[in-house]
Design a protein around this motif. Structure first.
Motif, PDB file in Angstrom:
ATOM      1  N   LEU A 132       0.833  -1.202   0.000  1.00 41.97           N
ATOM      2  CA  LEU A 132       0.000   0.000   0.000  1.00 41.97           C
ATOM      3  C   LEU A 132       0.867   1.252   0.000  1.00 41.97           C
ATOM      4  N   CYS A 133       1.924   1.238   0.798  1.00 44.12           N
ATOM      5  CA  CYS A 133       2.840   2.383   0.831  1.00 44.12           C
ATOM      6  C   CYS A 133       3.515   2.586  -0.522  1.00 44.12           C
ATOM      7  N   LEU A 134       3.850   1.482  -1.182  1.00 46.85           N
ATOM      8  CA  LEU A 134       4.456   1.573  -2.509  1.00 46.85           C
ATOM      9  C   LEU A 134       3.481   2.204  -3.500  1.00 46.85           C
ATOM     10  N   CYS A 135       2.221   1.807  -3.428  1.00 44.56           N
ATOM     11  CA  CYS A 135       1.212   2.392  -4.317  1.00 44.56           C
ATOM     12  C   CYS A 135       1.047   3.887  -4.053  1.00 44.56           C
ATOM     13  N   MET A 136       1.112   4.270  -2.788  1.00 43.25           N
ATOM     14  CA  MET A 136       1.004   5.692  -2.456  1.00 43.25           C
ATOM     15  C   MET A 136       2.168   6.475  -3.069  1.00 43.25           C
ATOM     16  N   TYR A 137       3.359   5.882  -3.023  1.00 46.00           N
ATOM     17  CA  TYR A 137       4.528   6.528  -3.611  1.00 46.00           C
ATOM     18  C   TYR A 137       4.380   6.639  -5.130  1.00 46.00           C
ATOM     19  N   GLN A 138       3.910   5.565  -5.759  1.00 44.65           N
ATOM     20  CA  GLN A 138       3.729   5.580  -7.216  1.00 44.65           C
ATOM     21  C   GLN A 138       2.685   6.612  -7.620  1.00 44.65           C
ATOM     22  N   LEU A 139       1.599   6.684  -6.854  1.00 48.78           N
ATOM     23  CA  LEU A 139       0.556   7.663  -7.164  1.00 48.78           C
ATOM     24  C   LEU A 139       1.093   9.079  -7.009  1.00 48.78           C
ATOM     25  N   GLU A 140       1.893   9.303  -5.988  1.00 50.04           N
ATOM     26  CA  GLU A 140       2.480  10.629  -5.788  1.00 50.04           C
ATOM     27  C   GLU A 140       3.371  11.006  -6.975  1.00 50.04           C
ATOM     28  N   CYS A 141       4.113  10.029  -7.487  1.00 49.80           N
ATOM     29  CA  CYS A 141       4.945  10.290  -8.675  1.00 49.80           C
ATOM     30  C   CYS A 141       4.090  10.645  -9.880  1.00 49.80           C
ATOM     31  N   MET A 142       2.948   9.976 -10.011  1.00 44.68           N
ATOM     32  CA  MET A 142       2.049  10.272 -11.124  1.00 44.68           C
ATOM     33  C   MET A 142       1.447  11.661 -10.996  1.00 44.68           C
ATOM     34  N   ILE A 143       1.086  12.042  -9.784  1.00 48.65           N
ATOM     35  CA  ILE A 143       0.544  13.387  -9.576  1.00 48.65           C
ATOM     36  C   ILE A 143       1.588  14.440  -9.945  1.00 48.65           C
ATOM     37  N   GLN A 144       2.828  14.191  -9.557  1.00 55.41           N
ATOM     38  CA  GLN A 144       3.906  15.120  -9.887  1.00 55.41           C
ATOM     39  C   GLN A 144       4.087  15.227 -11.400  1.00 55.41           C
ATOM     40  N   GLU A 145       3.910  14.114 -12.099  1.00 56.18           N
ATOM     41  CA  GLU A 145       4.106  14.088 -13.549  1.00 56.18           C
ATOM     42  C   GLU A 145       2.928  14.691 -14.306  1.00 56.18           C
ATOM     43  N   PHE A 146       1.706  14.294 -13.952  1.00 57.94           N
ATOM     44  CA  PHE A 146       0.529  14.687 -14.712  1.00 57.94           C
ATOM     45  C   PHE A 146      -0.130  15.961 -14.199  1.00 57.94           C
ATOM     46  N   LEU A 147      -0.017  16.227 -12.896  1.00 56.91           N
ATOM     47  CA  LEU A 147      -0.680  17.382 -12.294  1.00 56.91           C
ATOM     48  C   LEU A 147       0.324  18.161 -11.444  1.00 56.91           C
ATOM     49  N   PRO A 148       1.349  18.732 -12.049  1.00 59.44           N
ATOM     50  CA  PRO A 148       2.433  19.361 -11.285  1.00 59.44           C
ATOM     51  C   PRO A 148       1.979  20.513 -10.396  1.00 59.44           C
ATOM     52  N   ASP A 149       1.022  21.309 -10.859  1.00 58.65           N
ATOM     53  CA  ASP A 149       0.538  22.412 -10.030  1.00 58.65           C
ATOM     54  C   ASP A 149      -0.152  21.886  -8.775  1.00 58.65           C
ATOM     55  N   LEU A 150      -0.956  20.872  -8.954  1.00 57.89           N
ATOM     56  CA  LEU A 150      -1.645  20.291  -7.807  1.00 57.89           C
ATOM     57  C   LEU A 150      -0.646  19.621  -6.870  1.00 57.89           C
ATOM     58  N   TYR A 151       0.359  19.000  -7.437  1.00 57.17           N
ATOM     59  CA  TYR A 151       1.399  18.368  -6.609  1.00 57.17           C
ATOM     60  C   TYR A 151       2.087  19.401  -5.720  1.00 57.17           C
ATOM     61  N   ARG A 152       2.433  20.538  -6.298  1.00 56.61           N
ATOM     62  CA  ARG A 152       3.095  21.594  -5.513  1.00 56.61           C
ATOM     63  C   ARG A 152       2.167  22.128  -4.423  1.00 56.61           C
ATOM     64  N   HIS A 153       0.890  22.236  -4.747  1.00 59.03           N
ATOM     65  CA  HIS A 153      -0.075  22.695  -3.736  1.00 59.03           C
ATOM     66  C   HIS A 153      -0.178  21.685  -2.588  1.00 59.03           C
ATOM     67  N   PHE A 154      -0.223  20.398  -2.935  1.00 64.51           N
ATOM     68  CA  PHE A 154      -0.255  19.354  -1.904  1.00 64.51           C
ATOM     69  C   PHE A 154       0.987  19.434  -1.014  1.00 64.51           C
ATOM     70  N   GLN A 155       2.142  19.662  -1.641  1.00 68.11           N
ATOM     71  CA  GLN A 155       3.380  19.755  -0.873  1.00 68.11           C
ATOM     72  C   GLN A 155       3.362  20.954   0.069  1.00 68.11           C
TER      73      GLN A 155
END
Length: 331
Positions: free
Chosen positions: A236-259
């Motif tokens: 589950l933790c691995l999936c969370m990491y993979q999803l976070e990488c996808m958010i950074q790739e596909f939705l960079p603005d949203l990723y920065r806001h989450f950070q």
């Protein structure tokens, strides 16, 4: 034969919002599938994206013209009848079609599975006919599980508003208890986790206990969902990491806001993976998500997650961490 789109099939069973959401989810699914930089695709199947969307659909059009289905009419007024004819042929000749025309089957499932065929399609995708789980289920009913008390405690929390499960100790709750108990005996390492109940409940809405148990065993074992529920929760933790990488790739603005807001992926997405979105969507869409999951595997959960975040990106961008958590929980 021209393949119908998702929104053309059985729209009478869906609201306009559900149809629009399905369209957006499918658009995101297609886009991520063809993106060679997708963390999911590149780590699991580096050859999956060598075809362009155009070549994919051209091949699909060729595949969908099958000699034994060529006499099926394509008049829009006869669409429903045609779908029944096609799916009846698919089910009755499953081993042939899944071997010779797997991409066509995949696309038919994406277009939506008729509700009356869904139980059979799920069982075919889960390869229930080659499983011994149904026979074992009878034996498990005679046994006692150490998880029974906690299972009983959670039963009323599983689809509490659904007519089939709302009555205390009613037939729905008893079947739910039986299947969950059986799995806790089948897989003693995993035992019982609350998220399993929502998956079991969805299965029981479509099929009897023995078949629901057999499909559940396949979901957990063959689709590696049991790894999500292991005590160490590494998968589950691995999936969370993979999803976070996808958010950074596909939705960079949203990723920065989450950070900026310290909005960790596990805060909102853990339940998406543990329950396959069964606690987030209306049942019409939940059932279609299960179609896609059994057909395409865990990748589809990543794609739906990205699609959801993309759909709600503008709303999320102006929210604080606390408010975002409230929004993501109710998706």
């Amino acid at each position: 034969m021209t393949q119908p789109s998702a929104q053309q099939l059985y729209v009478s069973d869906m609201t306009d919002d559900e149809i629009e959401l399905l369209k957006k989810l499918e658009e995101a699914n297609r886009r991520i599938e063809y993106d060679t930089k997708s963390p999911v695709n590149t780590t699991q199947n580096p050859l999956a994206n060598l075809r362009s969307p155009e070549s994919y659909h051209e091949q699909l059009r060729q595949d969908s013209v099958s000699s034994d289905l060529s006499n099926v009419t394509t008049d829009s007024d006869a669409n429903l009848e045609n779908e029944w004819i096609i799916w009846n042929k698919i089910i009755n000749n499953w081993s042939i079609y899944i071997k010779k025309k797997p991409q066509w089957i995949k696309d038919m499932i994406r277009a939506n599975v008729p509700i009356h065929f869904r139980p059979l399609v799920w069982q075919c995708l889960a390869k229930v006919n080659t499983s011994t789980a149904r026979e074992k289920y009878i034996d498990y009913m005679k046994m006692t599980s150490s998880c029974e008390k906690i299972i009983r405690r959670d039963i009323s929390r599983t689809y509490p508003e659904h007519e089939f499960f709302k009555e205390k100790h009613g037939i729905g709750q008893e079947r739910l208890f039986n299947v969950i108990k059986a799995y806790s005996l089948f897989d003693r390492e995993v035992g019982y986790c609350q998220g399993i109940g929502f998956i079991v409940g969805l299965l029981l809405m479509h099929m009897p206990e023995e078949e629901a148990f057999a499909v559940l065993v396949s979901i957990m074992q063959d689709f590696s969902m049991r790894d999500m529920y292991k005590p160490d929760m590494f998968c589950l933790c691995l999936c969370m990491y993979q999803l976070e990488c996808m958010i950074q790739e596909f939705l960079p603005d949203l990723y920065r806001h989450f950070q900026t807001e310290n909005f960790n992926t596990s805060m909102y997405a853990s339940s998406w993976f543990l329950t396959l979105f069964t606690t987030q969507f209306p049942l019409n869409i939940v059932s279609h998500v299960m179609d896609l999951f059994l057909s395409e595997g865990i990748e589809i959960i990543f794609r739906i997650a990205i699609a959801l975040l993309e759909i709600h990106q503008n709303e999320l961008m102006v929210l604080s961490m606390e408010d975002m958590l409230k929004v993501c929980i109710i998706y």
